[in-house]
Design an enzyme around this catalytic site. Structure first.
Site, PDB file in Angstrom:
ATOM      1  N   ARG A  20      -4.142  10.861 -29.513  1.00  0.00           N
ATOM      2  CA  ARG A  20      -4.055   9.460 -29.455  1.00  0.00           C
ATOM      3  C   ARG A  20      -3.828  10.115 -27.831  1.00  0.00           C
ATOM      4  O   ARG A  20      -3.605  10.297 -27.554  1.00  0.00           O
ATOM      5  CB  ARG A  20      -2.395   9.357 -30.135  1.00  0.00           C
ATOM      6  CG  ARG A  20      -2.473   9.020 -31.540  1.00  0.00           C
ATOM      7  CD  ARG A  20      -1.389   9.366 -32.326  1.00  0.00           C
ATOM      8  NE  ARG A  20      -1.549   9.012 -33.948  1.00  0.00           N
ATOM      9  CZ  ARG A  20      -1.870   7.729 -34.579  1.00  0.00           C
ATOM     10  NH1 ARG A  20      -1.832   6.810 -33.529  1.00  0.00           N
ATOM     11  NH2 ARG A  20      -1.896   8.079 -35.859  1.00  0.00           N
ATOM     12  N   ALA A  21      -2.662   8.755 -27.209  1.00  0.00           N
ATOM     13  CA  ALA A  21      -2.446   8.339 -26.038  1.00  0.00           C
ATOM     14  C   ALA A  21      -1.499   9.566 -25.438  1.00  0.00           C
ATOM     15  O   ALA A  21      -0.133   9.859 -26.668  1.00  0.00           O
ATOM     16  CB  ALA A  21      -2.155   6.827 -25.360  1.00  0.00           C
TER      17      ALA A  21
ATOM     18  N   ASP B 114      -4.590  19.153 -13.946  1.00  0.00           N
ATOM     19  CA  ASP B 114      -6.196  19.333 -14.287  1.00  0.00           C
ATOM     20  C   ASP B 114      -7.086  20.180 -14.279  1.00  0.00           C
ATOM     21  O   ASP B 114      -8.264  19.307 -13.788  1.00  0.00           O
ATOM     22  CB  ASP B 114      -5.998  17.974 -14.947  1.00  0.00           C
ATOM     23  CG  ASP B 114      -6.353  17.939 -16.464  1.00  0.00           C
ATOM     24  OD1 ASP B 114      -7.359  19.046 -16.903  1.00  0.00           O
ATOM     25  OD2 ASP B 114      -7.429  16.461 -16.580  1.00  0.00           O
TER      26      ASP B 114
END
Length: 514
Positions: free
Chosen positions: A216-217, A277
Site C-alpha cells: 500500500r502507499a 533511500d
C-alpha cells in the site's frame, strides 16, 4: 476515552497497588506508546522519563513501548494509558495484570554503533540488528541511527547480501510446487505506472505462475495494493493466495498480511521520513520481498528521470549492477529494465483513478492511456522472455496478442472473482481543472509535486481522490486548456489542494510558443 481497564504494576519489585491501564484511542501509527502521569510513582521510583523504553508484560506476551509523559487531567497518578497500536499488541483482559518493566538490553545496538564508526558488519551482526527490529526492540530513533549509518552507499556488497538474507530469514517464506515462479517490481518514485494488474493477467494467461504481493502507499498517492483494492479484495492470507494462484495462475494481493520480510516495512517508514533511500538498502528491501515470496525469476522496473527516485542513467546502471550481483548470490534470475521516468505513466494518480486506467487498458478501450499500455506490454514481454517462454520479439508479440484478443481481460476478471469478487471503482464528487496560463508546449512535469497535490486532494485515504493528467511532455496546449484535473471527495480537500497548486505554478511547466 475507553472504559476498558486492567491492573498494572512495576517489575521486578511492585511499587503500586493495582491501578488501571486505559485504552486512550490515540493513533501513533506503528509506534507503541505508553502514557504515564508526570506524578506517577512508577516514574519517580524507577527513573523513567519521556521517551524512555519500557517493557509491557501481559501473561506470556511481551512488547516494548516508548513512554510519553502527560500533564494532570488525562491520567491519574495510578493510571497508565496505551496508544491504539500498544493496546492491540498487548490485548489485556478485563482484570488481567500488566507488568511495566525496564527493557532488557539490546546487544545489537553495539553493531549499529560500530557501523556508525565505519566498521563492516558480518552476517551475524546484521541478523541480530534485523531480528531486534522485527522484535520491536528498536525505537524509531534507533532504527534511524541504523539507516543513517548504512546510508550513503556505506554498505559493501557482502553487507547487502547479508542484510537481504537477514530480512528474508526473520519473516515468513512462501514455497511453491512450481519450479518456476515469476514476479515483477517497480522501485517507485513515479506517479501512475500501475502496470502490475496488466502484467499479472498476461503472464498468468500465458501459463506462468505469478503470485504478486504488493504494498500500500507509504508516501505516494497510491500503492499497487490500494489500486487493486478498488477492483477486488486484496487482504488475503497465505491459504487464500495459494487457492487463487492454483485456480488462476496469479494474484495481486496486499503483502502486509503475509509477514514477508517484515523488517523492510519498519525500515521503509523511517527511510521515507528521513528521505534516505541508499542503493544497498533499496536492493535489500526489494530482493528480500521477492525471495521470501518464493520467486525464481523477477523483472525490476527502474524509472529514470529528474524528479523520479533515480535521477540519471549513471545512477541507474550502478543500481542495476548491484541488483544483479545480490540476486545472483541467492540464485535469483533477474532482469532490470530502465524506463522513462520523466513524467507519470497513465493519466490517473490515486487509487480509483489508476484503477480506471488499468481497466481501460485491459478492456482495449479507445481512450486507454497509450503509455501505460506500452509500458505494461514491455514489462510483460520481459517476464515472458526471462522465463524462457520466447525470445524478445516473440514475447512482445505474444503479450500484445493476449491483450488485444481479450484473453488478458478474461484472466483478470477470473483473478478478481477468485480473490472475492470484482468491484467497480467510483468517481469523486468534486473536480476542478488546473488550466494553462498561456499557450505553448509542455516542457517539464514535476512527478513529486504531482503526487503531493494528489495526496492533498485526499488520496489514498480517500480512494476516489487524486488527479488526472491532461497534458503530457511535448504536447501543445492552448491558454485555459486543462493541464491536470483535481478529484476530491470533499470541498475542503479540493480547496486545500488548489491552494498548494496556486503556490507552485510550474508543476506542469508550459513554455510559451514563439
Amino acid at each position: 476515552m475507553s472504559a476498558e481497564t486492567t491492573g498494572f504494576e512495576t517489575f521486578p519489585r511492585p511499587r503500586l497497588e493495582p491501578g488501571h491501564l486505559r485504552r486512550l484511542g490515540i493513533d501513533t501509527g506503528h509506534e507503541l506508546v505508553v502514557y504515564l502521569n508526570r506524578d506517577s510513582p512508577i516514574c519517580r521510583s524507577e527513573g523513567f522519563g519521556a521517551h524512555s523504553r519500557l517493557e509491557l508484560r501481559v501473561g506470556t506476551q511481551r512488547v516494548l513501548a516508548t513512554l510519553n509523559i502527560v500533564q494532570d487531567g488525562l491520567l491519574g497518578a495510578d493510571e497508565a494509558g496505551l496508544s491504539e497500536s500498544a493496546w492491540l499488541a498487548v490485548q489485556p483482559g478485563a482484570d488481567e495484570r500488566v507488568i511495566i518493566a525496564h527493557p532488557p538490553s539490546v546487544d545489537s545496538l553495539a553493531s549499529v554503533r560500530a557501523k556508525i564508526y565505519g566498521r563492516e558488519l558480518d552476517g551475524s551482526a546484521l541478523h541480530g540488528i534485523i531480528q531486534d527490529i522485527v522484535g520491536n526492540r528498536y525505537s524509531s530513533i534507533e532504527m534511524a541511527a541504523f539507516i543513517t549509518a548504512a546510508g550513503g552507499n556505506r554498505l559493501s556488497l557482502a553487507e547487502v547480501v547479508a542484510l537481504t538474507k537477514a530480512m528474508v530469514q526473520t519473516g515468513a517464506q512462501l514455497r511453491w510446487r512450481q519450479p518456476l515462479v515469476v514476479d515483477k517490481h517497480c522501485i517507485g518514485g513515479l506517479a501512475g505506472n500501475r502496470t502490475t494488474p496488466i502484467v499479472v493477467a498476461i503472464a498468468a494467461e500465458l501459463g506462468l505462475t505469478i503470485p504478486k504481493t504488493s504494498s500500500r502507499a507509504i508516501t505516494s498517492a497510491a500503492g499497487t495494493a490500494d489500486t487493486m483494492a478498488m477492483l477486488a479484495p486484496v487482504d488475503l492470507d497465505e491459504a487464500q493466495i495459494r487457492r487463487v494462484v492454483e485456480t488462476c495462475g496469479g494474484c495481486i494481493a496486499w503483502g502486509g498480511a503475509m509477514n514477508l520480510a517484515p523488517a523492510d516495512d519498519r525500515l521503509i517508514r523511517i527511510e521515507r521520513a528521513l528521505d534516505i533511500d541508499s542503493a544497498g538498502q533499496l536492493v535489500a528491501s526489494v530482493l528480500s520481498k521477492k525471495i521470501a515470496a518464493g520467486s525464481t525469476h523477477v523483472v525490476i522496473d527502474v524509472p529514470v528521470g529528474p524528479t523520479a527516485k533515480v535521477r540519471d542513467h549513471a545512477e541507474a546502471e550502478s543500481l542495476a549492477a548491484l541488483l544483479q550481483q545480490v540476486a545472483a548470490a541467492f540464485g535469483l534470475q533477474l532482469r532490470v529494465l530502465l524506463s522513462d521516468g520523466s513524467q507519470p505513466v497513465g493519466r490517473g494518480i490515486g487509487p480509483a483513478l489508476e484503477a480506471h486506467d488499468v481497466l481501460a487498458v485491459l478492456r482495449n478501450e479507445p481512450h486507454a492511456p497509450p503509455d501505460l499500455r506500452a509500458h505494461a506490454l514491455a514489462i510483460a514481454a520481459a517476464v515472458l522472455e526471462l522465463a524462457g517462454v520466447a525470445d524478445a520479439d516473440a514475447s512482445l508479440a505474444m503479450a500484445t496478442a493476449c491483450l488485444e484478443t481479450g484473453r488478458a481481460w478474461q484472466r483478470f476478471q477470473s483473478i478478481c472473482a477468485a480473490q472475492g469478487g470484482m468491484r467497480t471503482p467510483g468517481k469523486a464528487a468534486y473536480q476542478q481543472a488546473v488550466p494553462a496560463a498561456q499557450p505553448g508546449h509542455v516542457t517539464a512535469i514535476d512527478n513529486r509535486r504531482l503526487s503531493r497535490v494528489a495526496k492533498l486532494a485526499g488520496a489514498p485515504a480517500a480512494p476516489l481522490a487524486g488527479l488526472t493528467l491532461d497534458a503530457h511532455l511535448g504536447e501543445t496546449v492552448a491558454a485555459g486548456q486543462a493541464l491536470f484535473t483535481l478529484h476530491a471527495q470533499s470541498p475542503g480537500e479540493l480547496a486545500y489542494a488548489m491552494e498548494y497548486v496556486s503556490r507552485h505554478p510550474c508543476i506542469v511547466c508550459v513554455e510559451a510558443s514563439a
